[in-house]
Design an enzyme around this catalytic site. Structure first.
Site, short mmCIF file in Angstrom:
data_model
loop_
_atom_site.label_atom_id
_atom_site.label_comp_id
_atom_site.label_asym_id
_atom_site.label_seq_id
_atom_site.Cartn_x
_atom_site.Cartn_y
_atom_site.Cartn_z
N ASP A 13 0.51 -0.83 0.11
CA ASP A 13 0.24 0.13 0.06
C ASP A 13 0.47 1.04 -0.48
O ASP A 13 0.30 2.35 0.66
CB ASP A 13 -1.00 0.02 1.46
N GLY A 15 1.65 2.73 -2.68
CA GLY A 15 1.34 3.95 -3.70
C GLY A 15 1.93 3.69 -4.78
O GLY A 15 2.00 4.34 -5.36
N LYS A 16 2.39 2.32 -5.48
CA LYS A 16 2.99 1.35 -6.45
C LYS A 16 2.34 1.90 -7.67
O LYS A 16 2.29 2.58 -8.71
CB LYS A 16 3.22 0.59 -6.29
N GLY A 40 -4.35 -4.00 -4.23
CA GLY A 40 -5.48 -3.10 -4.38
C GLY A 40 -4.27 -1.79 -5.11
O GLY A 40 -4.21 -0.88 -3.85
N HIS A 41 -4.67 -1.29 -6.16
CA HIS A 41 -3.92 -0.08 -6.29
C HIS A 41 -4.77 0.84 -7.23
O HIS A 41 -5.36 0.67 -8.12
CB HIS A 41 -2.88 -0.53 -8.10
N GLN A 224 1.98 -5.75 -3.04
CA GLN A 224 2.63 -6.42 -2.01
C GLN A 224 3.30 -5.25 -1.87
O GLN A 224 4.06 -4.01 -2.32
CB GLN A 224 2.45 -7.71 -1.50
N THR A 300 -8.84 -3.26 -1.38
CA THR A 300 -8.81 -4.46 -1.68
C THR A 300 -9.82 -4.56 -0.81
O THR A 300 -11.21 -5.52 -1.45
CB THR A 300 -7.87 -5.17 -1.44
P1 IMP Z 1 -2.97 -12.87 1.40
O1 IMP Z 1 -1.79 -11.89 0.32
O2 IMP Z 1 -3.92 -12.27 1.10
O3 IMP Z 1 -2.87 -14.70 2.31
O4 IMP Z 1 -2.50 -11.71 2.92
C1 IMP Z 1 -1.34 -12.06 3.86
C2 IMP Z 1 -0.64 -10.50 3.91
O5 IMP Z 1 -0.60 -10.11 3.33
C3 IMP Z 1 -2.10 -10.72 4.50
O6 IMP Z 1 -1.63 -9.05 6.07
C4 IMP Z 1 -2.41 -8.99 4.38
O7 IMP Z 1 -3.06 -7.99 4.74
C5 IMP Z 1 -1.03 -8.86 3.41
N1 IMP Z 1 -2.06 -8.34 2.12
C6 IMP Z 1 -1.83 -9.31 0.79
N2 IMP Z 1 -2.14 -8.06 0.17
C7 IMP Z 1 -1.85 -7.26 0.51
C8 IMP Z 1 -1.92 -5.55 -0.46
O8 IMP Z 1 -1.35 -5.34 -1.59
N3 IMP Z 1 -1.36 -4.50 0.31
C9 IMP Z 1 -0.94 -4.44 1.60
N4 IMP Z 1 -1.32 -5.37 2.19
C10 IMP Z 1 -1.06 -6.61 1.65
#
Ligand code: IMP
Length: 428
Positions: A13, A15-16, A40-41, A224, A300
């Site tokens: 998150d 801001g990519k 979620g971008h 991520q 997301t």
């Molecule tokens: P998963 O990727 O849904 O398995 O979640 C595993 C961990 O990564 C959790 O703490 C999520 O909140 C975090 N996470 C997954 N995708 C994102 C993202 O795009 N931004 C921030 N945190 C993420």
């Protein structure tokens, strides 16, 4: 030719999306190489907000080819729901702009169900996943029983794979007290998605290599963030893919020697969504104020993000493991109005000993005490600043201090969500 990677330097998150959109102006191809619709971008162009989960952030540039390379996991239902409004807005025109890798793994309905059922079973020990089925899908890939996008175009192959995996998935779901799935219903649903996606499907990795060999400008878009990397992050509170720059090479099948630039994106402060250690988290009104001012709610899942001061120990780690050539600092405007700003410059362990690296053992990290240094804040609204000269001196000093302490130059500073609210810099 240029090959650049944009990567999250914190816990996601950062801001990519906005930074990729800016770099995409000079790109021919933008490639996602890991993760799925857990990302979620959010992009704001001329006041219009677009949230992307699967599709690369280059999609709003009509001349850019957007590719989901083989390292991505694809939920076809979500992808189709994302394509539709973009088609209606005239942004996606048939297959010209979007290529979905035949070699991507498919997030199946049982992956989603298992992800959610396991989180429920964990009670108070939740990872806080996005519930999108990301972990179970990557598990199947490693276990050599993945359904690939290409299988959605081949009834016999899909049936054979499902006959192999479905009984076990249903048994697992039962173990967690969740409903199983009928073979025929899954077959119909997935083959239907396959038909709808057929026009976009192709060999993504070989197209990326051709683009590089053909001298095109290729931009890799990370999802991520570094500290959520399955191997290099704060395990087990991580996602299930490698999120660091090296993942672009394996996710799209290119050698590291082609990569020229690695741009890390970091907020001017820090956030984390989901469970897990977060040394600089602010549990007070200031954390709350950052959340509100920075609109820190997951794009997301809508979950409130945990907020805190910038963590330079973690950022220095990100510079190292990604081989960052520069940093882009986002959301500097959110810090306006503070008398002083704290930056975490080191950690102390429970015994008061200095720790200069992020301990990746979550329990150890949980016990860490951040060591802060204060910097003067600024009171001015900076959202209309477009050059460094227009920024208050204290804001420039703050960014310069980040660059200096992380030993990396800051090339871009963002002061608002829109494309124009950005300035190119050369702070080091
Ligand atoms: P998963 O990727 O849904 O398995 O979640 C595993 C961990 O990564 C959790 O703490 C999520 O909140 C975090 N996470 C997954 N995708 C994102 C993202 O795009 N931004 C921030 N945190 C993420």
């Amino acid at each position: 030719m240029s090959v650049q990677i944009v990567i999250g330097a914190q816990w996601g998150d950062e801001g990519k999306g906005k930074i990729v959109d800016i770099y995409a102006e000079r790109s021919d191809v933008v490639v996602r190489f890991q993760g799925g619709n857990n990302a979620g971008h959010t992009l704001v162009i001329d006041g219009v907000k677009t949230v992307l989960h699967h599709i690369p952030s280059g999609i709003l540039r009509p001349e850019v080819r957007c590719v989901l390379a083989g390292g991505v996991v694809v939920d076809p239902k979500v992808l189709l729901e994302e394509i539709e409004p973009l088609k209606q807005r005239g942004i996606i025109q048939a297959d010209r702009q979007l290529l979905v890798g035949a070699e991507c793994s498919v997030i199946m309905p049982y992956h989603r169900a298992l992800d959610q059922a396991r989180e429920l079973s964990r009670g108070g020990n939740k990872i806080g996943t996005t519930g999108r089925g990301i972990g179970p899908c990557y598990e199947d890939r490693v276990a050599r029983r993945s359904v690939f996008v290409r299988d959605l175009l081949d009834k016999e192959k899909l049936q054979a794979k499902l006959e192999d995996v479905l009984p076990e998935k249903n048994a697992l779901l039962k173990l967690h007290g969740a409903e199983g799935f009928e073979m025929s219903a899954i077959m119909d649903e997935m083959l239907g998605y396959g038909e709808s996606l057929r026009q976009y499907v192709g060999e993504a990795n070989s197209e990326v290599r051709e683009a590089i060999n053909g001298g095109k400008n290729v931009l890799f878009e990370g999802a991520q963030g570094t500290l959520l990397d399955i191997g290099l992050g704060t395990y087990p509170f991580v996602t299930s893919s490698h999120t660091v720059s090296g993942a672009a090479c394996v996710g799209a099948g290119i050698g590291p020697r082609f990569v020229e630039e690695v741009i890390g994106v970091s907020k001017a402060y820090c956030t984390r969504v989901g469970a897990g250690p977060f040394p600089t988290e602010l549990h007070d009104e200031l954390g709350q104020a950052l959340r509100e001012k920075g609109h820190e709610f997951g794009s997301t899942t809508g979950r409130p993000r945990r907020c805190g001061w910038v963590d330079l120990v973690a950022l220095r780690y990100a510079v190292q493991v990604n081989g960052l050539t520069s940093l882009a600092i986002t959301k500097l405007d959110v810090l306006s109005g503070l008398d002083t700003i704290q930056m975490c410059v080191a950690y102390k362990d429970a015994n008061g000993n200095l720790v200069n690296e992020v301990p990746l053992d979550s329990e150890q990290l949980e016990g860490i005490v951040p060591v802060y240094e204060s910097m003067p804040g600024w009171s001015e609204d900076i959202t209309e600043c477009r050059t460094l000269d227009e920024l208050p001196e204290a804001a420039v000093n703050y960014v310069r201090e980040i660059a200096k302490r992380c030993d990396v130059k800051v090339n871009l500073v963002s002061v608002g969500p829109g494309r124009k609210a950005t300035m190119e810099t050369d702070l080091r």
